[in-house]
Structures are given as structure tokens and as C-alpha cells.
Design a protein around this motif. Structure first.
Motif, PDB file in Angstrom:
ATOM      1  N   UNK A   1      96.815  90.683  41.442  1.00 38.86           N
ATOM      2  CA  UNK A   1      98.244  90.605  41.698  1.00 38.86           C
ATOM      3  C   UNK A   1      98.856  89.779  40.563  1.00 38.86           C
ATOM      4  N   UNK A   2     100.190  89.829  40.383  1.00 35.77           N
ATOM      5  CA  UNK A   2     100.801  89.019  39.325  1.00 35.77           C
ATOM      6  C   UNK A   2     100.505  87.528  39.513  1.00 35.77           C
ATOM      7  N   UNK A   3      99.926  86.923  38.499  1.00 30.52           N
ATOM      8  CA  UNK A   3      99.566  85.501  38.524  1.00 30.52           C
ATOM      9  C   UNK A   3     100.021  84.879  37.213  1.00 30.52           C
TER      10      UNK A   3
ATOM     11  N   UNK B   1      86.859  98.692  36.252  1.00 30.67           N
ATOM     12  CA  UNK B   1      87.668  97.685  35.570  1.00 30.67           C
ATOM     13  C   UNK B   1      87.045  96.299  35.695  1.00 30.67           C
ATOM     14  N   UNK B   2      86.569  95.961  36.895  1.00 26.57           N
ATOM     15  CA  UNK B   2      85.931  94.657  37.077  1.00 26.57           C
ATOM     16  C   UNK B   2      84.677  94.558  36.215  1.00 26.57           C
TER      17      UNK B   2
ATOM     18  N   UNK C   1      94.728  92.835  36.218  1.00 22.41           N
ATOM     19  CA  UNK C   1      94.664  94.255  36.586  1.00 22.41           C
ATOM     20  C   UNK C   1      95.958  94.643  37.301  1.00 22.41           C
ATOM     21  N   UNK C   2      96.293  95.936  37.237  1.00 21.04           N
ATOM     22  CA  UNK C   2      97.476  96.375  37.981  1.00 21.04           C
ATOM     23  C   UNK C   2      97.091  96.752  39.412  1.00 21.04           C
TER      24      UNK C   2
END
Length: 317
Positions: free
Chosen positions: A43-45, A187-188, A65-66
Motif C-alpha cells: 500500500x502507499x507508504x 514480484x515479491x 508494489x501497486x
């Protein structure tokens, strides 16, 4: 062994004294910075200047990530392991067609071996994979071989899933639950591979199978692909067939994505898989699957320096 730390809520990373905290309107949670390998944000951080300083001091990268799980970028502390000799040799091996082809073909052989290892562990038919020769006169041709391997693998893998349909790989955005989990997992694993490569002397942007591109650490793509079948796809298979991941763990907007509850289940299982220890046949000691990624980097460094011929990992578990 340090572990990855996953954030699945909107918030900020802040420093208070010598402690890193994740903070939002609902909580203030300390992060064990000394035992954290990297931070993954889904999430946005935001990062305060104090947090950036502490992350740099402890050499802990942060990957972003998105909402569909696609890698967006990283905060990377200044490189801790630097060797001009290795980077020069790495560039030489990339530029020399024959040297590059040897390394690239080994990556594809490693991918093939991991696919076979997973299918064998499920007592599934792996002959369509085994029958595909790893041959090519250019990296592009080897990428074509890799594509053929994945196409066959997807078909065989789909027969193992009991509760979700999976007919083909699709993305941006994923159109079904299995593809959503593949996107998150890949992705991870890319982020983990990037973190492990930074602990060797390799430059993560100089690759051999994938073409180096701006804004992408393509060597992490090369190395992560070797481990995808025995980590990401093994975890998905386990979660689906044990009904630990179900329809209610997904949101469906434009495409399909894991919701927060589903993401926590998925990331917990993937993190456990990466931390699982297996007996290394050469070292005769137990090492984590995550550490195997770093060992792959060390093997490549030895090859670049002429201390041994690189042979990619052949998954055995």
C-alpha cells in the motif's frame, strides 16, 4: 537469518530514536530493523528522512508494489558490497556473445529443473518439460525456449489445482485468482532476489538472459526465475488445494487482486517457504531457500572471476 517485513496498510515509516516504526492513524508498530532483510510495501507508504537514514545505516532496502502486486520501485541504500573487478568482469561476460550465452543457458536449465522438481513432488507428468531442449544461438532464442517451458508448465500445473481454474497466464491486470497470486508472488520473489544480489558483488542491472533495461534490475529477473516454480507456484498450489485461500480472499474490480486478508495469508506462506531449510547436497548443511538465491549469486561471481564454471541450481526438494 534476517526476514522480510511486509506492510499491507497505508501509512509511513518513521524513526524514533534508533527504532523504526510503521505509523498510521490506527497504530504505531515497531519494526525489528536489526533482523529485517528488506521491507515490502503493498500500500502507499511514505518514508521520513529519519527512517531513510536508519534504513541506510542498517542497509535495509524498501520495495514498493501497486494494488495488483506489480513491482513499482525500491529505496536502495548505498551499495554495501562493491567490487569494480566483478562489475567489469560482469560487463565483459554480458558483451561477449559466447560467454553471455553460457550463463543465459544455465539460467534456463535452472528454470527447467525447478519446474521438473515441482511436478515430480506432485507425482505429475513432467516429460513434456523434460523433452524441451535448452538450445539457442542468442539470448532472444533462449528466451523463446523459456517461454515454451512456461507454456508447457502452465498446462501441467493447471491440472494440479483443485479449486480454482487456471488456463493461461494473464496480467495487467490479472483476470483470475491464480494469476493474481502469481503476480504477487513473482514480484515479491523479484524483490527478494534483488535484496540477495546486493549482498554479493554483482551489479543487479547487468543481466544475461533478460535484456538490461532502464528502471529495471534485470539480473534479479534472471535469478528469480530459477526459483519461481519451487517457491511461488508451490505456495499457490498448497494454499489453493488446502482451501487456505478462497474466493473471499480476493477483490474484483478491474481485474482480480488479493484483498488485505488474502494478502496476509499469501505473504505469510510465501515468507515461510523462502525461510524453509533444505539440506544442501554439496555443503552438507541446511540452508534456507532464500539463502540459496544468494549462493547462486556467489557461484556466478566465481564464474566471472574464472574460479569455476557456473552451473545453475538444480532444485532437488
Amino acid at each position: 537469518m534476517k526476514k522480510a517485513y511486509y506492510i499491507t496498510q497505508i501509512g509511513a515509516l518513521e524513526r524514533r530514536g534508533n527504532t523504526l516504526f510503521f505509523v498510521n492513524e490506527n497504530e504505531k508498530r515497531p519494526i525489528p530493523i536489526n533482523s529485517t532483510s528488506e521491507v515490502h510495501c503493498f500500500k502507499p507508504v511514505s518514508l521520513t528522512s529519519g527512517a531513510i537514514k536508519l534504513l541506510s545505516e542498517k542497509n535495509v532496502p524498501v520495495h514498493f508494489y501497486n494494488k495488483y502486486g506489480y513491482y513499482r520501485g525500491s529505496y536502495m541504500p548505498a551499495e554495501g558490497q562493491i567490487s569494480g573487478t566483478v562489475v567489469i568482469k560482469q560487463a565483459e561476460h554480458h558483451l561477449d556473445q559466447d560467454k553471455r550465452l553460457h550463463i543465459a543457458s544455465q539460467f534456463v536449465e535452472g528454470i527447467k529443473a525447478s519446474m521438473i522438481a515441482l511436478l515430480k513432488s506432485q507425482r505429475a507428468d513432467y516429460r513434456p518439460i523434460a523433452d524441451i531442449p535448452v538450445e539457442g544461438s542468442s539470448p532472444a532464442e533462449l528466451m523463446g525456449v523459456e517461454s515454451n517451458l512456461w507454456r508447457e508448465f502452465y498446462g501441467l500445473y493447471s491440472t494440479l489445482l483443485k479449486h480454482f481454474d487456471f488456463s493461461e497466464r494473464n496480467r495487467r491486470p490479472p483476470r483470475d485468482e491464480v494469476n493474481a497470486m502469481i503476480s504477487y508472488g513473482n514480484s515479491v520473489l523479484y524483490g527478494v532476489a534483488l535484496s540477495e544480489i546486493r549482498k554479493t558483488y554483482l551489479h543487479p542491472a547487468i543481466s544475461f538472459l533478460h535484456e538490461p533495461l532502464e528502471r529495471r534490475y534485470s539480473l534479479a529477473l534472471d535469478m528469480a526465475d530459477i526459483f519461481k516454480p519451487v517457491t511461488v507456484f508451490r505456495v499457490i498450489l498448497r494454499l489453493v488445494n488446502r482451501r487456505q485461500i478462497r474466493e473471499e480472499h480476493f477483490d474484483r474490480e478491474i481485474g482480480v487482486m488479493l484483498n488485505r486478508k488474502g494478502l496476509k495469508v499469501f505473504l505469510s506462506e510465501l515468507n515461510s517457504e523462502l525461510g524453509k531449510k533444505v539440506l544442501h547436497p554439496r555443503f552438507r548443511r541446511n540452508v534456507s531457500i532464500r539463502y540459496l538465491i544468494r549462493l547462486e549469486g556467489y557461484s556466478l561471481v566465481k564464474h566471472l572471476l574464472g574460479d569455476g564454471e557456473y552451473k545453475s541450481l538444480r532444485a532437488w526438494w
